[in-house]
Design an enzyme around this catalytic site. Sequence first.
Site, mmCIF file in Angstrom:
data_model
loop_
_atom_site.group_PDB
_atom_site.id
_atom_site.type_symbol
_atom_site.label_atom_id
_atom_site.label_comp_id
_atom_site.label_asym_id
_atom_site.label_seq_id
_atom_site.Cartn_x
_atom_site.Cartn_y
_atom_site.Cartn_z
ATOM 1 N N ASP A 483 87.248 19.633 -50.169
ATOM 2 C CA ASP A 483 87.163 20.104 -51.551
ATOM 3 C C ASP A 483 88.029 21.323 -51.808
ATOM 4 O O ASP A 483 88.294 21.672 -52.955
ATOM 5 C CB ASP A 483 85.710 20.527 -51.848
ATOM 6 C CG ASP A 483 84.844 19.353 -52.225
ATOM 7 O OD1 ASP A 483 85.331 18.454 -52.914
ATOM 8 O OD2 ASP A 483 83.666 19.357 -51.821
HETATM 9 C C1 BGC Z 1 82.857 24.717 -50.682
HETATM 10 C C2 BGC Z 1 82.906 23.250 -50.376
HETATM 11 C C3 BGC Z 1 82.120 22.528 -51.389
HETATM 12 C C4 BGC Z 1 82.559 22.890 -52.793
HETATM 13 C C5 BGC Z 1 81.642 22.241 -53.773
HETATM 14 C C6 BGC Z 1 83.341 24.975 -52.065
HETATM 15 O O1 BGC Z 1 83.253 26.318 -52.337
HETATM 16 O O2 BGC Z 1 83.623 25.412 -49.746
HETATM 17 O O3 BGC Z 1 82.408 22.983 -49.097
HETATM 18 O O4 BGC Z 1 82.259 21.158 -51.206
HETATM 19 O O5 BGC Z 1 82.553 24.278 -52.986
HETATM 20 O O6 BGC Z 1 81.694 22.714 -55.059
HETATM 21 C C1 NOJ Z 2 80.897 19.888 -48.768
HETATM 22 C C2 NOJ Z 2 80.918 18.797 -49.751
HETATM 23 O O1 NOJ Z 2 79.594 18.424 -50.076
HETATM 24 C C3 NOJ Z 2 81.667 17.594 -49.213
HETATM 25 O O2 NOJ Z 2 81.731 16.595 -50.187
HETATM 26 C C4 NOJ Z 2 83.037 18.002 -48.763
HETATM 27 O O3 NOJ Z 2 83.687 16.875 -48.231
HETATM 28 C C5 NOJ Z 2 82.981 19.124 -47.764
HETATM 29 N N1 NOJ Z 2 82.219 20.222 -48.316
HETATM 30 C C6 NOJ Z 2 84.344 19.621 -47.355
HETATM 31 O O4 NOJ Z 2 84.960 20.322 -48.368
#
Ligand code: BGC
Ligand code: NOJ
Length: 807
Positions: A483
Site C-alpha cells: 500500500d
Molecule cells: C500502512 C499500510 C496499510 C495502509 C492502509 C499504511 O499507512 O503502512 O500497511 O495497508 O496504511 O491504509
Molecule cells: C496492510 C494491508 O492491510 C494490506 O492490504 C497490505 O497489503 C499491507 N499492509 C502491505 O502494505
Amino acid sequence: MQYGHFDDANREYVITTPHTPYPWINYLGTENFFGLISHTGGGYSFYKDARMRRLTRYRYNNVPTDAGGRCYYINDGGDIWSPSWSPAQTDLDFFEARHGLSYTTITGERGGIRAEMLFLVPLGTNAEIHRIRLTNTTEDQRSFDLFSLAEFNLWNAADDTTNYQRNLNLGEVEVVGSTIYHTTEYRERRNHYAVYGVNADIAGFDSDRESFFGLRGNWTRPEVVANGTSKGSIASGWAPIGSHHLSINLAPGEERDLVFVLGYIENEEDSKWESRGIVNKENATALLATYSTSEAVDRAMTELREYWDALLGQMQVTTADQRIDRLLNVWNPYQCMVTFNMSRSASYFETGLGRGMGFRDSSQDLLGFVHLIPERARERILDVAATQFPDGSAYHQYQPLTKRGNNEVGTGFNDDPLWLIEGTAAYVVETGDLSILDEDVPFDNDIDDSAPLLEHLRRSYQHVLDHRGPHGLPLIGRADWNDCLNLNAFSTTPGESFQTTEHKEGGTAESVFIAGLFVHSANLYAQLLDATGMASEAHEVRAQAAKMSHVVLEHGWDGEWFLRAYDAYGNAVGSSKNEEGQIFIESNGICSMAGIGAETGHTRQAADSVKSLLDTDHGIVLHQPAFTRFHVELGEISTYPPGYKENGSIFCHTNPWMMITEAMLGNGEQAFAYWSKIAPTFREDISDLHRTEPYVYAQTIAGRDAPRHGEAKNSWLTGTAAWNWVAITQYILGVRPEIEGLRIDPQLPRALEAIDVVRRCRGAQYRIHIDNSDTDAATVRVDGEPIEGSVIPYARAGAVVDVTVTT
Ligand code: BGC
Ligand code: NOJ
C-alpha cells in the site's frame, strides 16, 4: 523472557502477570457479535461492524494503558481492587488470565476473596456473558461490595469519538430492576438498544458517568466505588453507563456465581415500544432469561468448545515439536477465523473506526479459512465480488454492516481484482463447489447490473490486461500489495493520505509484483475455466500468462533478482543500480511462486538473493537498503523510519511467499527455517523483545535497520495468518487440495522425522503418516498401495483414507 505459557490440553494461553509488554488480547464471538478483550479485561464489543454498531466505548491511543473495558470493582471494607487488576490496579495475591478459543477467563484474588471471571459470547447470541464466581477462601464470614461498569458508546464509534457537541446531549437510558437499557437514539431512527443486566437483586445502580466517577474520580478509584454506595443516577445527555452495585455476603469457603449479560437487541419497526416512551423489552427479557443461571453459561461454554473441536478437527498435526503442533492445531486456524471475521477493522492496532473489510485482505484471508467453514467463505466471496466495479477494478474496502464499498478509501489498487481469483480458487479446490461460479453477483452493489461470479473473475483478469504500461507490465495504479509503494502519488502536502491522494497525470508506473500475481492467478483462473468446460478460453488465458512471464523475464529481471517496479519516470525500483531499495521480497516471492523462470534458474537465483540480502535473525525484511530519506516518487514507503512497516521491516505476510518458493524448489530446510523465525510460538521465549502476543502472528517485526530490531507490532489482523497456514500446511507438510485431488508432497526439514496429519476434505478423512527418514525417492501409498505421482483422487464423503509417505 515469557509472561505465561501455553496450556495445550485446554487450548489456552495462560498469562500469569498483568504486566505484559502490551495488552495481550483475545476475541469473543464467532459470527455477528464480537468483543475484543485484553488480559486485564480491557476492550469493547460491537455488533457486526466495529465502526457503525459499537456497544461500548474504547479510549483511543490506549496502548499500553488500556483504560476502560469490562470493569469490575470490589470494595472490601475500603480495600478497592479489581479481579482483572484493571481498572483498580491494586496488587493482587493471585492473577491469571487464560485466553481460549472465543472466550477468556481472568482470575484475581486478594485478601481471601477470589473472583474468577469468564467472558464469552455464546454461539448464535448477540451478547457478552460475564460470569463472576466469587469465593471466600477464608475461615471467616465475609461481606463486601461489588460494582460493575460498562461505558456505552453512542453506536457510531467514529461519530462518538468526534462529535461531542451533539453526543453529549443525546444519552438516554431506562433502568428496570437489575437491568440497565441503553436507548440513545432509539426514540428516532434506530431500532436497536443495548442491555446490561445481572441475574441477582442489586443494592443500587448508576447510569450516568459523572455520577459514577465523581468530578475528581478516575478509573482506579471511582467515587461510587470508593464510597461503597451507588447513587441511582439516570443518564440524561452526557455519558450513559451501566453500573450495578451488589452487596455480597459469603460464608467461609462459600462460592457464588453472578451472571452479567451485555447484549444487543433489535426490534421490528412496528414493535419498538411497549407504551409511549417505554422501549419494548421482550427480546431483552428473553435474552436475560436464557442466561439467568450459571448452568446455562456452562452449557454455552460446552457448545463453544464443541464448535471449536469440530472446526479444528479439519486438520490436526502431530510432530515431535509442541511449538509446531500448538500453532497449527489451535492458534493459526484460530487467528485465521479472527482475520476472516474482522478483516483489518478492529484490533488494538486497528481502531475499528475506519477500515472495514479489505477487498485484497478478505480475499487472502479466505486462503486460511476455506477449510474451516466453507459456507461462510462462499458468502464472503460473493460479498467481496459485489463491491467490484463493472470494469473489473474494485473498492479497496467495504463496511461489513452495509456490505457496500467504502468511498473514503477509494479504488485504484491494481492488484485488488486478482485476489478475488485467488480466494475463489482456494474455495473451489477445497470444496469442489463449482456452482459458486454461476452465482449472479452485482457490480458495485447495483442489482440492475449483475453477472455470474465467473464473469467477475474474467473482468479481474481482463482489468490487468487492459492496464499495462510502457514495458508491457501491469500499471500499478495507487499501489499494489504494498500500500505504501505509491508511484503515482507525488504527495508533498503534509498530512495528505498517500492512499487516497489523486494520481499524477498519466500514472504510467508499472508493477512487477502485479505481473507475478497475474501469472499466478491466471493459472488458477485457467484451471477453473477447464473445470467448467471452457478449454479454449483456458488456453488463451494460459497463453497470456506465458506472455506476461516473458515480459517479466525481459523487463522485470535485474540480473540476480526480480525488479520491483518501474516508477512514473520509467526508472527501475528494486534494482542493484538504485542507491536505496535495491531488492524487494514481494516481487521475488510472487514471481517465484508463479513459476516465472523456474526452468531457467531465475527462481533459484532470486531465492538465493533474498536469502543473502534480506534474511535476518527475526525474519526476512521487505527490502534493502531501507530508505533513509523521503522519495517523493516512491511515496509512503519512504515516510517510515528505516526498519519500520513498509520501509524494510519484516512484514510477516510476505515471508511465507519465500517459504513456498523454497518448498517449491525442494528446500524444505530453508522453508522451515524462515517460518520458525516469525512463528509466534517459536518467539515465545523472547516475549520481552517481541512484545506482542506469543500465540498469534504480528503483521510487522522491526527490521535490521530499526533500533528495536525484533520488536513486533500490529498483531492479530494480518494476512500473515492465512499465508503461513498455506505455506506450512500446503507446501512444507505438503498436504494441498487441488482440482483433481489431494496432493501430498512434503518438503520437510530433516529434524522432523515423522509426522502424522489428519486432514478432512470434501467430507472424507485422510490419515497421513509421513516418514521423513532419508530415502531417495518420495513414495505415496494409499491404503497400502503405492500411487503414481503425489495426487490422491478425492475419496467419497465419509471415507477414511490411510496414506503413508516416505520422503
Ligand atoms: C500502512 C499500510 C496499510 C495502509 C492502509 C499504511 O499507512 O503502512 O500497511 O495497508 O496504511 O491504509
Ligand atoms: C496492510 C494491508 O492491510 C494490506 O492490504 C497490505 O497489503 C499491507 N499492509 C502491505 O502494505
